[in-house]
Design a protein around this motif. Structure first.
Motif, PDB file in Angstrom:
ATOM      1  N   PHE A  51       0.835  -1.206   0.000  1.00  0.00           N
ATOM      2  CA  PHE A  51       0.000   0.000   0.000  1.00  0.00           C
ATOM      3  C   PHE A  51       0.869   1.256   0.000  1.00  0.00           C
ATOM      4  N   ALA A  52       1.942   1.256   0.777  1.00  0.00           N
ATOM      5  CA  ALA A  52       2.828   2.423   0.843  1.00  0.00           C
ATOM      6  C   ALA A  52       3.497   2.690  -0.501  1.00  0.00           C
ATOM      7  N   ILE A  53       3.937   1.642  -1.187  1.00  0.00           N
ATOM      8  CA  ILE A  53       4.565   1.815  -2.502  1.00  0.00           C
ATOM      9  C   ILE A  53       3.566   2.393  -3.497  1.00  0.00           C
ATOM     10  N   ILE A  54       2.368   1.846  -3.509  1.00  0.00           N
ATOM     11  CA  ILE A  54       1.352   2.304  -4.460  1.00  0.00           C
ATOM     12  C   ILE A  54       0.973   3.759  -4.192  1.00  0.00           C
ATOM     13  N   VAL A  55       0.810   4.131  -2.926  1.00  0.00           N
ATOM     14  CA  VAL A  55       0.451   5.509  -2.593  1.00  0.00           C
ATOM     15  C   VAL A  55       1.577   6.460  -2.974  1.00  0.00           C
ATOM     16  N   GLU A  56       2.814   6.061  -2.714  1.00  0.00           N
ATOM     17  CA  GLU A  56       3.942   6.926  -3.055  1.00  0.00           C
ATOM     18  C   GLU A  56       4.026   7.178  -4.562  1.00  0.00           C
ATOM     19  N   ILE A  57       3.906   6.135  -5.348  1.00  0.00           N
ATOM     20  CA  ILE A  57       3.947   6.288  -6.804  1.00  0.00           C
ATOM     21  C   ILE A  57       2.752   7.101  -7.292  1.00  0.00           C
ATOM     22  N   PHE A  58       1.583   6.828  -6.696  1.00  0.00           N
ATOM     23  CA  PHE A  58       0.380   7.547  -7.110  1.00  0.00           C
ATOM     24  C   PHE A  58       0.500   9.038  -6.848  1.00  0.00           C
TER      25      PHE A  58
END
Length: 118
Positions: A28-35
């Protein structure tokens, strides 16, 4: 790749264990950061397309001749929208985010098929 590998690791560990939730929060943290990067890159591109319209709607009629000349040069420069690039390889936008998620899913399916093949 990190998203796809983490998805695959989530299929290997025991569901609802502490390791599973650790991987889930990491994912979730990776996806939010990229988003976030892609979203704000998209916002910059969208807002920069409105710069020529805002300049045209300003009170340029009563401006000096020098200001009008500068306005023409400014409006010619603003014909292309601003874009943020990542290492000059690709531009950050919502479309890029979707492409990243599709690539991550492809990596995941490849790893999953390779692990279930006997």
């Amino acid at each position: 790749m990190s998203i796809g590998i983490t998805l695959f690791q989530m299929t290997v560990v025991t569901p609802f264990s502490s390791e599973y939730f650790s991987l889930l929060s990491y994912e979730f943290a990776i996806i939010v950061e990229i988003f976030m990067y892609c979203w704000f890159g998209n916002e910059i591109e969208e807002k920069s397309t409105n710069i020529p319209y805002a300049a045209f709607e300003s009170d340029w009629v009563d401006a000096s001749k020098e200001s009008k000349g500068n306005m023409i040069i400014f409006m010619m420069r603003c014909q292309r929208p601003l874009q943020i690039s990542a290492l000059n390889l690709f531009y950050l936008s919502v479309e890029t985010f979707i492409k990243i998620l599709r690539a991550a899913w492809s990596y995941f399916t490849l790893l999953y098929q390779m692990s279930t093949r006997k």
